[in-house]
Design an enzyme around this catalytic site. Structure first.
Site, PDB file in Angstrom:
ATOM      1  NE  ARG A 171      -3.741  -2.363   0.183  1.00  0.00           N
ATOM      2  CZ  ARG A 171      -3.450  -3.506  -0.434  1.00  0.00           C
ATOM      3  NH1 ARG A 171      -2.367  -3.592  -1.190  1.00  0.00           N
ATOM      4  NH2 ARG A 171      -4.231  -4.548  -0.331  1.00  0.00           N
ATOM      5  CB  SER A 220      -8.988  -1.194   4.239  1.00  0.00           C
ATOM      6  OG  SER A 220      -9.647  -2.321   3.721  1.00  0.00           O
ATOM      7  CD  GLU A 290      -5.316  -0.006   3.123  1.00  0.00           C
ATOM      8  OE1 GLU A 290      -5.944  -0.161   2.060  1.00  0.00           O
ATOM      9  OE2 GLU A 290      -5.001  -0.957   3.868  1.00  0.00           O
TER      10      GLU A 290
END
Length: 297
Positions: A171, A220, A290
């Site tokens: 990520r 998320s 995130e």
């Protein structure tokens, strides 16, 4: 900054633009300037002519983002319809505009008989966003399919960056601040449209069953730590359904935060920090955000 001499544009430039309607959480302040360029050359000319100390940020579908209540200084760039085309280059490759959605990319891949891009169906963002973040789901991520991408850097220069130059980790990429992904090439493998559609349906059903898709959420919230799942850690820390003002930890999927009505961005972010505190206390694991948090408190 509204008095700032900005370069001329062919697209649309809006001062004091509300960002809450453009992000999934439906909260947060304004952009000092919102720029929707007409094409790549318009974006290049604007950035080249913009004072180098003015911050620039790209905004896609606004799914993975908390815009703080004080708003975002500088210029927020949003790529519109002219950046959302997806075309087939050959039997395995698609050329995708930075503003194209994951759904459009995966559907075009299906229609072209290209397998391996089905997971993009479940990423609620644009090509620009998930290339920058190495977005992923259901066992695959962008680094598995990306050939290269076209990026307009803060100076206004257009550069093509191969996969190897992006420094992808989980990520994360090493794209610099103010760099805007305007196009990307993805490669899959030959497949049969019916089988590709079946896989997209499976992913879609799994997502619908497990995630609060009909809520004002941001996707998320925390990255999965090595060898663990963020939602399990949040659950074990007793945070399922936890509320702070109008913000809530989803009862359906504990790695999602929800705006239950009129939550401020400060409440959403503070709830996330409280979850991080409780998880650290309960398990010793320090969860990493995130979701991007941008702007002034």
């Amino acid at each position: 900054m509204t008095a700032l001499a900005l370069p001329p544009v062919r697209g649309k430039l809006t001062p004091d633009a509300p960002l809450a309607p453009l992000v999934w959480f439906k909260s947060g302040g304004k952009a000092q300037w919102l720029f929707e360029p007409k094409d790549v050359a318009d974006l290049q000319d604007f950035l080249a002519g913009l004072a180098p100390d003015v911050p620039v940020m790209a905004l896609g579908l606004g799914s993975n983002l908390i815009v703080r209540d004080g708003g975002v200084p500088g210029v927020v760039v949003r790529l519109g319809k002219n950046f959302s085309k997806v075309t087939r280059i050959d039997d395995q490759t698609l050329d995708c505009g930075g503003g194209a959605s994951g759904i459009l990319v995966s559907s075009t891949a299906r229609d072209s008989g290209i397998a391996g891009l089905e997971f993009l169906r479940s990423i609620p963002g644009t090509v620009g966003g998930f290339v920058r973040m190495n977005g992923g789901a259901y066992g695959r991520e962008v680094k598995d399919i990306l050939i290269d991408c076209d990026v307009v850097i803060r100076s206004g220069e257009l550069v093509t960056m191969p996969l190897s130059k992006l420094g992808y980790t989980y990520r994360h990429s090493e794209l610099t601040d103010g760099a805007i992904v305007v196009a990307a090439r993805f490669r899959g493998e030959a497949g049969e449209p019916g089988a590709i559609q079946a896989e997209m349906d499976r992913i879609s059903a799994a997502r619908e069953a497990s995630q609060p898709l009909r809520s004002k959420t941001g996707g998320s919230t925390f990255k999965n730590p090595d060898g663990a799942k963020a939602w399990e850690l949040v659950d074990k820390a007793g945070c399922r359904g936890l509320t702070l003002g109008g913000a809530q930890v989803s009862e359906k999927h504990t790695n999602f935060l929800i705006n239950t009505g009129a939550a401020t961005s400060a409440e959403i972010e503070a709830l996330g920090e409280e979850v991080r505190r409780r998880v650290k206390e309960q398990s010793g694991v320090e969860l990493q955000w995130e979701i991007q948090r941008v702007g002034k408190q």
